[in-house]
Design an enzyme around this catalytic site. Structure first.
Site, short mmCIF file in Angstrom:
data_model
loop_
_atom_site.label_atom_id
_atom_site.label_comp_id
_atom_site.label_asym_id
_atom_site.label_seq_id
_atom_site.Cartn_x
_atom_site.Cartn_y
_atom_site.Cartn_z
N GLY A 1 17.31 -6.85 -9.36
CA GLY A 1 16.55 -7.21 -10.57
C GLY A 1 16.21 -5.92 -11.30
O GLY A 1 16.90 -4.90 -11.16
N GLY B 1 15.58 -3.09 -8.57
CA GLY B 1 16.80 -2.74 -7.84
C GLY B 1 17.79 -1.99 -8.73
O GLY B 1 18.39 -0.99 -8.30
N GLU C 1 5.21 2.07 -0.42
CA GLU C 1 4.41 2.67 -1.50
C GLU C 1 4.45 1.83 -2.77
O GLU C 1 3.44 1.65 -3.45
CB GLU C 1 4.94 4.08 -1.81
CG GLU C 1 4.19 4.82 -2.90
CD GLU C 1 2.75 5.08 -2.51
OE1 GLU C 1 2.51 5.84 -1.57
OE2 GLU C 1 1.84 4.49 -3.15
N ILE D 1 1.91 4.98 -8.64
CA ILE D 1 0.66 5.68 -8.29
C ILE D 1 0.63 5.84 -6.76
O ILE D 1 0.67 4.85 -6.04
CB ILE D 1 -0.58 4.90 -8.78
CG1 ILE D 1 -0.43 4.56 -10.27
CG2 ILE D 1 -1.85 5.71 -8.54
CD1 ILE D 1 -1.54 3.68 -10.81
N ASP E 1 -2.12 -11.40 -7.22
CA ASP E 1 -1.35 -10.15 -7.14
C ASP E 1 -2.29 -9.00 -6.72
O ASP E 1 -1.95 -8.22 -5.81
CB ASP E 1 -0.73 -9.87 -8.52
CG ASP E 1 -0.03 -8.54 -8.60
OD1 ASP E 1 1.11 -8.45 -8.13
OD2 ASP E 1 -0.64 -7.58 -9.12
N LYS F 1 -2.60 -6.55 -3.06
CA LYS F 1 -2.73 -5.09 -3.06
C LYS F 1 -4.03 -4.67 -2.36
O LYS F 1 -4.06 -3.67 -1.62
CB LYS F 1 -2.68 -4.57 -4.50
CG LYS F 1 -1.32 -4.82 -5.14
CD LYS F 1 -1.35 -4.65 -6.65
CE LYS F 1 0.01 -4.98 -7.27
NZ LYS F 1 -0.02 -5.08 -8.73
N GLY G 1 6.46 -2.05 -13.71
CA GLY G 1 7.62 -1.67 -14.52
C GLY G 1 8.75 -1.16 -13.63
O GLY G 1 8.52 -0.66 -12.53
N1 HSE Z 1 2.37 -8.17 -12.34
C1 HSE Z 1 1.83 -6.96 -11.85
C2 HSE Z 1 0.89 -6.33 -12.86
C3 HSE Z 1 2.86 -5.94 -11.49
O1 HSE Z 1 0.71 -6.91 -13.94
O2 HSE Z 1 0.32 -5.30 -12.57
C4 HSE Z 1 3.46 -6.15 -10.16
O3 HSE Z 1 2.49 -6.14 -9.15
#
Ligand code: HSE
Length: 450
Positions: A30, A33, A148, A155, A220, A224, A327
């Protein structure tokens, strides 16, 4: 570049430059990758020098070979829809997983680790849900597991916790780790847009996915947070351990009220220790929720879709990391850094320091956490209401640091800011207030981080 030239160039550095190629399998092509493949080709000579041997891409696994076969970055590289066969090939040393999802990549990553291949993954959902199982498999096989790119892309926060702060005592991590929601909240604050308008703009610009649920509901960021807490506190924290509230209920009025009190609303991931009376860690907590922070807080000025992570450690003090958290290229940068690390270890031997959950603290939910709250209510404007409603907080043992009343016609807005209180006590009060005959509506309850 030939093996000989690597050996001769590195001749002055004992231990480096044996020139052994490192075979790489890439799972997924994607945005990330494709960028990883492009950068491997663009930087190949530099990567060879940094690793001490050339990276050789043995193959790229995709679900639809036809769709990708003409892409420039795969010319001369084997494309296959048989990922399992690719990752178990003898000439593959490191597997890069950039597919996304959980079940299928989990199976592939476990297969690769068990076959003695090091793995680099950008998959936050996979690591947050199954990090422990993957780490155990990596330990058993004596290979590396790097991720990472799973937290805030380029970051370098995972490596910072894994290596740089490995000798310190991390006390607290708070951060903006989702670019889409930061863009939305920033757009609401800077343009006066409603939540719906800001989300539409985030979608138009390509920040938000067609289905933005994982971003706006905080999932999301919760993945993290689980990874950061696990690394920072040497304790397994999974996605299910993270208390999570998204930004869908934040209104233009909340943003306006924040501005009037010199504050900003950010969706923060907060990982912290809870201490006993002797100052010893008794548990840890990880949570994600909209948070009011003072405008002079280091995270308040993080605008647009940027991410920033603020770390407090006993010896290092306060550290802040800022940049692009999403990104193709920034994520590929983090993948490549891990790939260089894993490849160096294949060439020269050794393993990177791994997550080690030896501390094994209990992980507690929201209810056990004390924080400050900003409660905004619409109430009947009659004599004695202010005193009566604020008394409800005192009766529940929650003390107040500020009370403000704004009148409009025969109703009033009552804004109450508490001192630190337990989430469960606050929820109880809000529940009782919302049923009080003089409270027309509890408009918002937003936590403060200060
Ligand atoms: N969708 C996430 C964001 C990026 O908006 O930060 C991937 O974790």
């Amino acid at each position: 570049m030939s093996v000989e030239s690597v050996e001769s160039r590195n001749g002055n550095y004992p231990g480096l430059g044996i020139g052994q190629p490192v075979g790489v399998a890439i799972l997924g092509k994607g945005t990330v990758g494709s960028e990883v493949l492009r950068l491997i080709q663009e930087f190949s000579e530099n990567l060879e020098q940094r690793i001490g041997g050339p990276l050789e891409v043995r193959g790229v696994a995709v679900s639809n070979v036809e769709k990708h076969k003409n892409a420039p970055e795969v010319q001369g590289i084997e494309l296959t829809d048989d990922a399992r066969s690719l990752i178990t090939r003898d000439d593959v040393d490191v597997v890069v997983e950039v597919i996304g999802g959980i079940d299928y990549p989990r199976e592939l990553v476990l297969t690769a680790l068990k076959a003695g291949k090091s793995v680099v993954t950008a998959n936050k959902a996979l690591v947050a849900a199954h990090g422990s199982e993957l780490a155990d498999a990596a330990n058993e096989a004596g290979v590396d597991l790097y991720y990472e790119a799973a937290v805030a892309a380029a970051i370098p926060v995972v490596g910072m916790l894994r290596r740089s702060l490995a000798g310190d005592q991390v006390q607290r991590i708070s951060g903006i780790v989702n670019g889409t929601t930061n863009f939305i909240l920033d757009a609401m604050a800077s343009t006066g847009a409603t939540y719906e308008e800001a989300l539409a703009e985030a979608t138009r610009l390509g920040y938000a996915e067609a289905d933005p649920t994982a971003d706006v509901e905080g999932h999301d960021a919760a993945s993290k947070a689980a990874i950061l807490a696990s690394m920072g506190f040497h304790t397994r924290v999974t996605f299910d351990d993270v208390s999570c509230e998204g930004i869908t209920k934040i209104t233009a009025e909340d943003i306006d009220a924040a501005k009037q009190s010199n504050q900003t609303i950010k969706l923060l991931a907060i990982c912290e220790r809870l201490y006993d009376e002797d100052g010893k860690t008794k548990a840890v907590n990880a949570r994600v929720h909209p948070t009011l922070i003072p405008n002079d807080h280091p995270l308040a000025s993080v605008d647009k879709s940027y991410n920033a992570i603020f770390v407090e450690a006993e010896a290092a003090g306060r550290l802040m990391f800022y940049g692009n958290g999403a990104g193709g290229a920034p994520t590929a940068s983090a993948v490549l850094g891990d790939l260089v690390g894993a490849a160096r270890n294949k060439v020269h031997g050794g393993r990177a320091p791994a997550e080690n959950p030896y501390a094994n603290y209990p992980v507690v939910g929201f209810d056990e956490v004390a924080t400050r709250y900003h409660v905004n209510m619409t109430v009947n404007d009659r004599v004695g209401v202010l005193a009566e409603l604020t008394r409800k907080f005192a009766e529940a043992n929650v003390s107040l640091s500020a009370v403000r009343q704004e009148e409009s016609g025969d109703e009033a807005h009552l804004i109450v800011v508490t001192h630190k209180a337990l989430e469960k006590d606050l929820r109880d009060i809000v529940d009782r207030l919302s049923r009080h005959p003089d409270v027309q509506q509890v408009n918002s309850v937003i936590r403060l981080d200060a």
